[in-house]
Design an enzyme around this catalytic site. Structure first.
Site, PDB file in Angstrom:
ATOM      1  N   GLU A  95      -6.906   5.575  15.690  1.00 46.26           N
ATOM      2  CA  GLU A  95      -6.578   4.150  15.575  1.00 46.26           C
ATOM      3  C   GLU A  95      -5.769   3.713  16.787  1.00 46.26           C
ATOM      4  O   GLU A  95      -4.852   4.426  17.220  1.00 46.26           O
ATOM      5  CB  GLU A  95      -5.672   3.894  14.362  1.00 46.26           C
ATOM      6  CG  GLU A  95      -6.350   3.852  13.032  1.00 46.26           C
ATOM      7  CD  GLU A  95      -5.341   3.469  11.940  1.00 46.26           C
ATOM      8  OE1 GLU A  95      -4.362   2.744  12.229  1.00 46.26           O
ATOM      9  OE2 GLU A  95      -5.520   3.914  10.813  1.00 46.26           O
ATOM     10  N   PHE A 139      -3.216 -11.258  10.969  1.00 48.87           N
ATOM     11  CA  PHE A 139      -2.963 -11.594  12.381  1.00 48.87           C
ATOM     12  C   PHE A 139      -3.014 -10.375  13.296  1.00 48.87           C
ATOM     13  O   PHE A 139      -2.570 -10.429  14.435  1.00 48.87           O
ATOM     14  CB  PHE A 139      -1.626 -12.326  12.530  1.00 48.87           C
ATOM     15  CG  PHE A 139      -1.648 -13.687  11.888  1.00 48.87           C
ATOM     16  CD1 PHE A 139      -2.552 -14.656  12.322  1.00 48.87           C
ATOM     17  CD2 PHE A 139      -0.802 -13.990  10.832  1.00 48.87           C
ATOM     18  CE1 PHE A 139      -2.602 -15.902  11.720  1.00 48.87           C
ATOM     19  CE2 PHE A 139      -0.855 -15.240  10.224  1.00 48.87           C
ATOM     20  CZ  PHE A 139      -1.753 -16.198  10.664  1.00 48.87           C
ATOM     21  N   HIS A 140      -3.530  -9.270  12.785  1.00 52.51           N
ATOM     22  CA  HIS A 140      -3.689  -8.075  13.630  1.00 52.51           C
ATOM     23  C   HIS A 140      -4.988  -8.217  14.414  1.00 52.51           C
ATOM     24  O   HIS A 140      -6.003  -8.646  13.886  1.00 52.51           O
ATOM     25  CB  HIS A 140      -3.745  -6.841  12.732  1.00 52.51           C
ATOM     26  CG  HIS A 140      -3.538  -5.546  13.455  1.00 52.51           C
ATOM     27  ND1 HIS A 140      -4.466  -5.025  14.336  1.00 52.51           N
ATOM     28  CD2 HIS A 140      -2.510  -4.670  13.415  1.00 52.51           C
ATOM     29  CE1 HIS A 140      -3.999  -3.869  14.806  1.00 52.51           C
ATOM     30  NE2 HIS A 140      -2.819  -3.625  14.264  1.00 52.51           N
ATOM     31  N   ARG A 199       0.865  -1.174   0.000  1.00 46.12           N
ATOM     32  CA  ARG A 199       0.000   0.000   0.000  1.00 46.12           C
ATOM     33  C   ARG A 199       0.907   1.232   0.000  1.00 46.12           C
ATOM     34  O   ARG A 199       2.131   1.088   0.036  1.00 46.12           O
ATOM     35  CB  ARG A 199      -0.939  -0.011   1.204  1.00 46.12           C
ATOM     36  CG  ARG A 199      -0.220   0.088   2.531  1.00 46.12           C
ATOM     37  CD  ARG A 199      -1.202   0.127   3.700  1.00 46.12           C
ATOM     38  NE  ARG A 199      -0.491   0.309   4.955  1.00 46.12           N
ATOM     39  CZ  ARG A 199      -1.071   0.254   6.147  1.00 46.12           C
ATOM     40  NH1 ARG A 199      -2.369   0.024   6.242  1.00 46.12           N
ATOM     41  NH2 ARG A 199      -0.376   0.443   7.242  1.00 46.12           N
ATOM     42  N   ASN A 210      -4.522   8.235   4.446  1.00 44.82           N
ATOM     43  CA  ASN A 210      -4.233   7.472   5.655  1.00 44.82           C
ATOM     44  C   ASN A 210      -2.778   7.674   6.044  1.00 44.82           C
ATOM     45  O   ASN A 210      -1.878   7.439   5.234  1.00 44.82           O
ATOM     46  CB  ASN A 210      -4.476   5.978   5.416  1.00 44.82           C
ATOM     47  CG  ASN A 210      -4.408   5.188   6.708  1.00 44.82           C
ATOM     48  OD1 ASN A 210      -5.145   5.488   7.650  1.00 44.82           O
ATOM     49  ND2 ASN A 210      -3.530   4.211   6.773  1.00 44.82           N
ATOM     50  N   GLU A 211      -2.563   8.129   7.254  1.00 41.78           N
ATOM     51  CA  GLU A 211      -1.200   8.259   7.785  1.00 41.78           C
ATOM     52  C   GLU A 211      -0.244   8.818   6.738  1.00 41.78           C
ATOM     53  O   GLU A 211       0.734   8.163   6.350  1.00 41.78           O
ATOM     54  CB  GLU A 211      -0.707   6.910   8.310  1.00 41.78           C
ATOM     55  CG  GLU A 211      -1.529   6.411   9.474  1.00 41.78           C
ATOM     56  CD  GLU A 211      -0.919   5.211  10.187  1.00 41.78           C
ATOM     57  OE1 GLU A 211      -0.174   4.456   9.543  1.00 41.78           O
ATOM     58  OE2 GLU A 211      -1.191   5.025  11.386  1.00 41.78           O
ATOM     59  N   GLU A 239      -2.565  -8.053   7.118  1.00 35.31           N
ATOM     60  CA  GLU A 239      -2.943  -7.791   8.510  1.00 35.31           C
ATOM     61  C   GLU A 239      -3.854  -8.872   9.089  1.00 35.31           C
ATOM     62  O   GLU A 239      -4.612  -8.635  10.023  1.00 35.31           O
ATOM     63  CB  GLU A 239      -3.557  -6.397   8.605  1.00 35.31           C
ATOM     64  CG  GLU A 239      -2.517  -5.371   8.182  1.00 35.31           C
ATOM     65  CD  GLU A 239      -2.902  -3.924   8.384  1.00 35.31           C
ATOM     66  OE1 GLU A 239      -3.951  -3.531   7.853  1.00 35.31           O
ATOM     67  OE2 GLU A 239      -2.153  -3.199   9.055  1.00 35.31           O
ATOM     68  N   TRP A 290       2.709  -6.054  13.095  1.00 33.73           N
ATOM     69  CA  TRP A 290       3.841  -5.490  12.354  1.00 33.73           C
ATOM     70  C   TRP A 290       5.127  -5.413  13.166  1.00 33.73           C
ATOM     71  O   TRP A 290       6.153  -5.032  12.627  1.00 33.73           O
ATOM     72  CB  TRP A 290       3.476  -4.129  11.765  1.00 33.73           C
ATOM     73  CG  TRP A 290       2.693  -3.227  12.666  1.00 33.73           C
ATOM     74  CD1 TRP A 290       1.333  -3.056  12.652  1.00 33.73           C
ATOM     75  CD2 TRP A 290       3.181  -2.383  13.718  1.00 33.73           C
ATOM     76  NE1 TRP A 290       0.941  -2.155  13.621  1.00 33.73           N
ATOM     77  CE2 TRP A 290       2.057  -1.717  14.290  1.00 33.73           C
ATOM     78  CE3 TRP A 290       4.446  -2.115  14.231  1.00 33.73           C
ATOM     79  CZ2 TRP A 290       2.169  -0.816  15.342  1.00 33.73           C
ATOM     80  CZ3 TRP A 290       4.555  -1.209  15.284  1.00 33.73           C
ATOM     81  CH2 TRP A 290       3.426  -0.572  15.821  1.00 33.73           C
TER      82      TRP A 290
HETATM   83  C1  GAL Z   1      -1.877   1.863  10.912  1.00 38.98           C
HETATM   84  C2  GAL Z   1      -2.657   1.956   9.616  1.00 38.98           C
HETATM   85  C3  GAL Z   1      -3.779   0.949   9.570  1.00 38.98           C
HETATM   86  C4  GAL Z   1      -3.290  -0.395  10.011  1.00 38.98           C
HETATM   87  C5  GAL Z   1      -2.687  -0.289  11.383  1.00 38.98           C
HETATM   88  C6  GAL Z   1      -2.202  -1.590  11.938  1.00 38.98           C
HETATM   89  O1  GAL Z   1      -0.622   2.384  10.769  1.00 38.98           O
HETATM   90  O2  GAL Z   1      -3.179   3.244   9.430  1.00 38.98           O
HETATM   91  O3  GAL Z   1      -4.293   0.904   8.258  1.00 38.98           O
HETATM   92  O4  GAL Z   1      -2.350  -0.853   9.105  1.00 38.98           O
HETATM   93  O5  GAL Z   1      -1.592   0.583  11.332  1.00 38.98           O
HETATM   94  O6  GAL Z   1      -1.642  -1.453  13.216  1.00 38.98           O
END
Ligand code: GAL
Length: 699
Positions: free
Chosen positions: A325, A375-376, A133, A171-172, A373, A333
């Site tokens: 978030e 496993f998030h 991304r 986003n970010e 993601e 990650w």
């Molecule tokens: C952020 C991001 C999200 C997601 C998240 C996971 O940095 O904006 O889309 O990836 O981390 O922790």
């Protein structure tokens, strides 16, 4: 009155909000609660289940469409919004509001294939590809035009939709590009800043190493070089990259505002993110929103997360912000992703509210089955609603409802910490006395003694008006403008306690060293000046604390050791409170205090990095001298407990593994438990109480 308000408008901004900011979500919704929702990963029957479960958990806002570009525009110019129509209908039917995102963070693969110039180029000249991304160059006009086109259609279609409560750009935002188009924009930016090439040569000090430029056309971004890059060039590239991202944000935001002049527009910041100067961004955000992922494995993370919350509040000038978030459990990650108990997750949410947030949202609502993601953690795990995590999510929804009284209120602070990105960038360029002196480490170290005793603190950019503060802390402002130095001095002479740390006031706005005994612009107020920066040996150097600052009883900091950096100082009138005991600086001042005449405060200077206990004593002495006390007596003896006053509420947060008993200043009700308390209250392990003084009883 609105509660989550705009962070203020810069002159010339587009938009039609009232001077009080944009209409507010929280008057209507209370504390915002929810998370990122990615319906494109699921079938329509799942959307219905999701919306129902959201309602049951008291979720009132979800961020939709952050990564939906390829779904909206499967082929160039084609549009498919029908699925989103249905998603919004389903959410609206359950009363769930939507923070609708422009999908521009992740362009469809066809864009990079057709227009390779839209892809970012790294410092080595490698063009990055799709497949993850964020694969866009913020400098690419073609990327931007496509981003604007999809944004225009999205916003026009949904501007009046009852489910849409707020807009979220990208986003970010954090991309940096070293490619040709970015180089061309960098040159334009430099021309705007310096006007003439000779002015640039002067600012960059290009007489060094034969770096003189005959024209702007010769200038490149600081790509991979043979040896150290010009530090001012590197600083300017960071400034430019931050401005470029802000410009990208504003381009999409202006488009949103042109269509929808009432709903707030924001983007999600990333705390102390190194690639964007959020002081310059903040005036352009209707609501300051942050993404925060404290590491559950780091014992320092509760204090660090508190500091980040204070930054977010300060970016908005004290107005409420939102946690956009966070992770409800483990992230995916880090190399080794420790989980979080529901109690800890709840505590982090309550901490954000305590520090001024009027919204708590997570990444993400439903755990992805596929993709990077998978496993998030998520508010709704793979295992479904019958889980510990989801039960916690439902409880938190109820907790946040109970805290409605916090909405719109402020966290009063008499102490300010100076911090800014430009100085951070300049201080950490290559080739300096020691690479071990890190700006954020110092900021965190100076924040810690305040957190420990429950003293609220704002952050401010150097140059801000400091007149409302009784204690001004300057851990390390390497790059200091004349205006910033004047404000600092004015505050101290007007009666504030000023504490300045090493390697401050070294450089001017061009990152060039100010000639003369340092810190040139502050040495009068500090009554001390220096002439050498000295990296200290690994074992550190013992300090000798003089009788006027020695403890009355012996403690383990009676022989403190200074580390990392020492400065060769001379007192020019300040009292010397501690000296270096041995080595290159033996016998010379390490800590001084200059008592200012005529109602002034004291100006303390630390010419080294002291151990935490000594730093805490210095900060504590400055607090005492100005009569600033923590919000809860005895907190210093409870190392895992945090206390914050927000509006009329006192938040007591126990980050430790054992329950603690704390005093209750006046008869009160714990809004979370609904229980009356007087004299003392027990705060459970990884738990919190939020005390509202009971109006029916007198103390
Ligand atoms: C952020 C991001 C999200 C997601 C998240 C996971 O940095 O904006 O889309 O990836 O981390 O922790």
């Amino acid at each position: 009155m609105p509660s989550v308000q705009g962070a203020g408008r810069a002159a010339g901004d587009v938009g039609s909000g009232s001077p009080d900011g944009f209409p507010v979500l929280t008057d209507d919704l209370g504390i915002l609660y929810g998370g990122d929702y990615n319906p494109e990963q699921w079938d329509p029957q799942v959307w219905r289940e999701d919306a129902w479960l959201m309602r049951a958990a008291e979720v009132n806002l979800v961020t939709v469409g952050v990564f939906s570009w390829a779904r909206y525009e499967p082929a160039p110019g084609v549009r498919d919004f029908a699925w989103l129509d249905e998603v919004l209908e389903v959410l609206a039917a359950q009363g769930v509001g939507v923070d609708l995102a422009t999908p521009t963070a992740s362009p469809p693969a066809w864009l990079g294939r057709r227009y390779p110039e839209t892809l970012p180029v790294d410092v080595d000249g490698v063009r990055l590809v799709a497949g993850s991304r964020n694969h866009f160059s913020p400098a690419s006009r073609v990327y931007r035009d496509h981003a604007l086109a999809i944004t225009r259609d999205l916003v026009s279609r949904y501007a009046g939709h009852p489910a849409v409560r707020m807009w979220h750009v990208g986003n970010e935002l954090g991309q940096v590009c070293y490619g040709e188009e970015s180089a061309a924009r960098f040159r334009q930016w430099l021309q705007g800043r310096y006007r003439t090439i000779e002015e640039l040569n002067h600012a960059w000090g290009t007489a060094v190493w034969s770096q003189h430029y005959a024209s702007f056309d010769e200038i490149l971004p600081p790509r991979r070089t043979v040896y150290h890059v010009n530090p001012t060039q590197a600083l300017d590239f960071r400034r430019y990259s931050s401005d470029l991202l802000l410009d990208l944000y504003r381009e999409q935001r202006d488009l949103v505002r042109a269509v929808d002049g009432t709903r707030p527009v924001t983007t999600n910041l990333m705390g102390f993110f190194p690639l964007a100067d959020y002081w310059s961004w903040a005036p352009h955000l209707d609501v300051v929103a942050d993404d925060s992922y404290p590491d559950p494995g780091d014992p320092g993370s509760p204090a660090d997360a508190a500091l980040t919350g204070d930054l977010m509040r300060s970016l908005g000038g004290g107005r409420p912000w939102m946690l956009m978030e966070a992770a409800v459990g483990a992230v995916s990650w880090r190399d080794h992703n420790l989980p979080k108990s529901p109690a800890r997750s709840r505590l982090e949410a309550l901490q954000a509210v305590a520090r001024g947030a009027d919204g708590v949202c997570y990444f993400q609502w439903r755990a992805s089955r596929a993709g990077a993601e998978r496993f998030h953690s998520a508010m709704l795990p793979h295992a479904g609603p019958d889980t510990r995590v989801h039960e916690g999510v439902r409880h938190l929804g109820a907790d946040l409802r109970r805290l409605r009284a916090a909405v719109g209120t402020r966290v009063p602070a008499r102490v300010v910490l100076l911090f800014d990105w430009e100085s951070w960038w300049a201080a950490e360029e290559q080739a300096r006395p020691t690479a071990r002196l890190r700006v954020l480490d110092r900021l965190r170290a100076w924040y810690r003694p305040l957190w420990d005793v429950g003293v609220a603190v704002d952050l401010a950019a150097p140059g801000s008006d400091l007149s409302g503060y009784d204690v001004v802390l300057v851990p390390q402002s390497y790059l200091l403008s004349e205006v910033a130095a004047q404000e600092i001095e004015r505050a101290a002479r007007a009666g504030a306690q000023l504490v300045v740390g090493p390697f401050s006031g070294v450089a001017d706005g061009n990152a060039q060293v100010r000639p003369g005994r340092f810190p040139v612009l502050l040495r009068d107020v500090l009554g001390v000046s220096g002439e050498e920066w000295v990296a200290l040996p690994d074992a550190g150097v013992p300090l000798r604390v003089g009788p006027s600052f020695a403890r009355s009883t012996s403690g383990d900091d009676d022989a403190p050791r200074a580390t990392i950096l020492g400065e060769l100082l001379r007192s020019d009138g300040a009292e010397v409170l501690a000296t270096f005991a041995t080595g290159h600086l033996a016998g010379l001042p390490a800590l001084t205090r200059h008592v200012l005449p005529d109602g002034g405060g004291s100006a303390w200077y630390l010419g080294t990095v002291p151990p935490a206990a000594l730093l805490a004593r210095v900060v504590g002495a400055a607090l005492d001298a100005s009569g600033v006390a923590g919000v809860l007596p005895g907190l210093a003896d409870l190392p895992d407990v945090e206390a914050v006053r927000r509006g009329e509420l006192l938040f007591v947060l126990n980050h430790g593994a054992a329950p603690v008993t704390v005093p209750v200043p006046a008869p009160a009700t714990d809004l979370l438990a609904g229980a009356r308390c007087r004299d003392v209250v027990e705060v459970p392990a990884e738990g919190a109480v939020v005390l509202a003084a009971d109006p029916t009883e007198s103390p």
